[in-house]
Design an enzyme around this catalytic site. Structure first.
Site, mmCIF file in Angstrom:
data_model
loop_
_atom_site.group_PDB
_atom_site.id
_atom_site.type_symbol
_atom_site.label_atom_id
_atom_site.label_comp_id
_atom_site.label_asym_id
_atom_site.label_seq_id
_atom_site.Cartn_x
_atom_site.Cartn_y
_atom_site.Cartn_z
ATOM 1 N N GLU A 1 -44.503 -39.188 -7.646
ATOM 2 C CA GLU A 1 -43.926 -40.137 -8.719
ATOM 3 C C GLU A 1 -45.009 -41.067 -9.053
ATOM 4 O O GLU A 1 -45.571 -41.826 -9.947
ATOM 5 C CB GLU A 1 -42.785 -40.265 -8.782
ATOM 6 N N GLU B 1 -31.586 -37.030 -10.599
ATOM 7 C CA GLU B 1 -31.872 -37.153 -12.175
ATOM 8 C C GLU B 1 -31.928 -35.577 -12.498
ATOM 9 O O GLU B 1 -31.100 -35.052 -13.276
ATOM 10 C CB GLU B 1 -32.980 -37.795 -12.160
#
Length: 593
Positions: free
Chosen positions: A441, A135
């Site tokens: 995360e 990403e």
């Protein structure tokens, strides 16, 4: 190379520094291939570099057009070579550090270090979500919740100002109806046509945060067309219902689920209020009044829908609607719940209630949810909270930056500190206990008992949950901005001591636009005395609110602080003595009992 999660590895596999790392500087003789693993075989996390060309004696190889995120660097060779050095070079836009917080608690200090390394690793050109997988995108939700922490830590004003310009550009190129801010910037890879609240709102929250932290209103004027276009667009979508646009993400990755529409509605109110404040700051009173009316309408609509007083009991109906439909790894059978932590926090933050008794009831609900004792679990047998320990958080991306501040503002600093010290899942120290050296995360990205969290999306360098450091600066160390005086022209020194007694010393500093602010406290005499040092830079002033059993016990040397030249005594109430301080350095003591 870019550091993923971990300290430098000085074993035979090589050594790497922390943060975002650009290039492996590899000196060797013979042909060699470097393999730089990012994270455990997830989301194409492995990263490889193959030096090209015929080797020469004393050859040095360094990548210049890429970066890597990793914990360990592994070097293999196709021929016999002598590797003389492997160096990891940190590449970051968070170059100049502007703030520090240090305590006498090693676990808290490790968390602070993890937050700082996560920022260094993800602040490069744009504030990315993670440095180590495919990403590496400028996710706007992550950015807006962490921005205040980022600006306390580093000279990130120009960096985030540049990103805000990119957010405005992406709006008109990729945004829905050329008006909705996008989920990532730059680019249009991830847009939220079904509703982007919490992420799209970055286009309003970030300019407000930059203005508050730097004192420069130019970002308001430059962002005003884009922000106005965005608020007008939401109004066209929902009209007189005064509901938010919707949110595909909701309170992302929260252990306790909250209606995504509720999160959209509170964020609509949040940005409307910020717009009113910014309009007044740049001399647009009529525009400010219009946004204040919008905020009032949103509040009324929210309370009609979500705030129940049936049977004389106040309930936030955060179960009205589903949570995010796109969260990878989510339990499809988990339901949204009433009185979720994140819903209660935002209702309290925005004042979405009518009376003080309702406010007290909401605070009590929040305290019970966090406390999560046997009685609470027995009364809520179907709640997701049942499987977690007492004194644990249950918020996601959109609750993490308001959790400790709201608790402290509501007089429950004791709960904020209990959450800070908790190391059971879900908590900030759970990752520290499990060996993390950057922020994860997910709250459950990894554990020694269960292994890796949901591998469809799992990163070990994601800074969003590090937003708690904003509270460490403003509440724990006590260097808080005054919303009515952006840029720390006037600020508040209000250290909140640790009721648990685990932290007895905190030293905080921040380089404001006016110079260095310092706030340092030590509790001694078994909790009976307080030593406090402060620095107020030139051309600024501060309001000091210091814990003290009486005003007379607050002294500089042998003199009561109220008698010091230039100092104005404001009063003593609730165990806190208040003063107005001119610029200068102060070394104070007070009695706590």
């Amino acid at each position: 190379m870019r550091r993923e999660d971990g300290r430098a590895d000085h074993r035979r596999r090589g050594a790497a520094d922390r943060g975002r790392l650009q290039g492996a500087v590899l000196r060797h003789e013979g042909r060699a291939a470097g393999r730089l693993p990012g994270e455990p075989a997830q989301r194409r996390g492995h990263q490889h570099v193959q030096p090209q060309g015929r080797p020469r004696r004393g050859e040095t190889h360094q990548d210049s057009l890429t970066f890597y995120g990793f914990r360990y660097a592994s070097v293999t060779a196709t021929e016999t070579v002598t590797i003389t050095r492997l160096t990891g070079r940190v590449a970051t836009s968070a170059i100049h550090e502007r703030g520090t917080v240090v305590t006498d608690d090693p676990d808290t200090n490790r968390l602070i270090s993890n937050i700082r390394w996560g920022q260094r690793g993800n602040y490069l050109w744009v504030p990315t979500d993670c440095p180590q997988r495919d990403e590496r995108l400028g996710w706007t939700g992550d950015t807006q919740v962490f921005a205040t922490t980022g600006l306390y830590n580093a000279d990130a004003g120009p960096f985030l100002g540049h990103f805000q310009a990119s957010v405005a550009d992406s709006q008109t190129i990729y945004g829905m109806d050329k008006a909705q801010f996008t989920g990532v910037s730059p680019g249009g890879r991830y847009n939220f046509p079904g509703g982007g609240s919490g992420w799209a709102d970055c286009g309003v929250v970030l300019p407000w945060t930059l203005w508050q932290m730097t004192g420069d209103p130019a970002v308001i004027e430059s962002s005003r067309p884009a922000m106005t276009r965005y608020l007008d667009w939401i109004r066209r979508q929902t009209g007189d219902t005064h509901a938010g646009q919707g949110s595909l993400t909701g309170d992302w990755l929260a252990p306790q689920k909250t209606s995504a529409q509720l999160m959209s509605d509170v964020y609509y109110g949040h940005v409307a209020r910020l717009m009113a404040q910014m309009a007044r700051a740049v001399g647009r009173p009529a525009e400010a009044a219009a946004y204040e009316r919008l905020f009032a309408d949103i509040k009324k609509a929210f309370m009609r829908k979500y705030l129940s007083t049936e049977g004389g009991t106040v309930t936030v109906r955060s179960s009205l609607g589903d949570a995010s439909p796109i969260e990878p790894g989510a339990d499809p059978n988990q339901k949204t719940e009433d009185n979720s932590q994140t819903a209660l926090l935002w209702v309290l933050k925005l004042g979405f209630y009518d009376t003080e008794s309702q406010r007290r009831a909401l605070v009590a609900h929040l305290a019970d949810n966090i406390g999560n004792d046997a009685a609470y679990k027995a009364a809520h047998p179907t709640s997701s909270r049942v499987k977690y320990a007492e004194n644990t958080l249950s918020v996601g991306f959109l609750g993490v930056n308001v959790l400790a501040p709201v608790l402290t503002d509501e007089g429950r600093a004791d709960l904020a500190y209990k959450l800070l010290h908790q190391d059971a899942m879900p908590s900030w120290l759970f990752s520290v206990k499990n060996g993390a050296t950057t922020v994860w995360e997910r709250w459950n990205s990894y554990s020694g008992q269960d292994g890796f969290g949901p591998v469809s999306m799992n990163s070990f360098n994601h800074y969003a949950y590090g937003a708690v450091m904003e509270w460490m600066y403003a509440y724990m160390a006590g260097i808080a901005r005054d919303p009515d005086s952006p840029g720390f022209k006037h600020f508040v020194l209000r250290p909140h001591l640790d009721p648990t007694g685990r932290i007895t010393h905190v030293a905080g500093a921040h380089e404001s636009p006016y110079g260095k602010i310092r706030s340092e406290w030590t509790v001694g005499d078994r909790g009976a005395s307080l030593s406090y040092d402060a620095l107020v830079p030139a051309n600024s002033e501060a309001t000091l609110r210091l814990p003290a059993v009486s005003a007379d016990s607050v002294r500089e040397g042998r003199s009561p602080l109220a008698r010091v030249d230039g100092v104005r005594f404001l009063g003593h109430s609730g165990g806190v003595a208040s003063y107005r301080l001119p610029s200068g350095s102060y070394r104070l003591t007070s009695r706590l009992r």
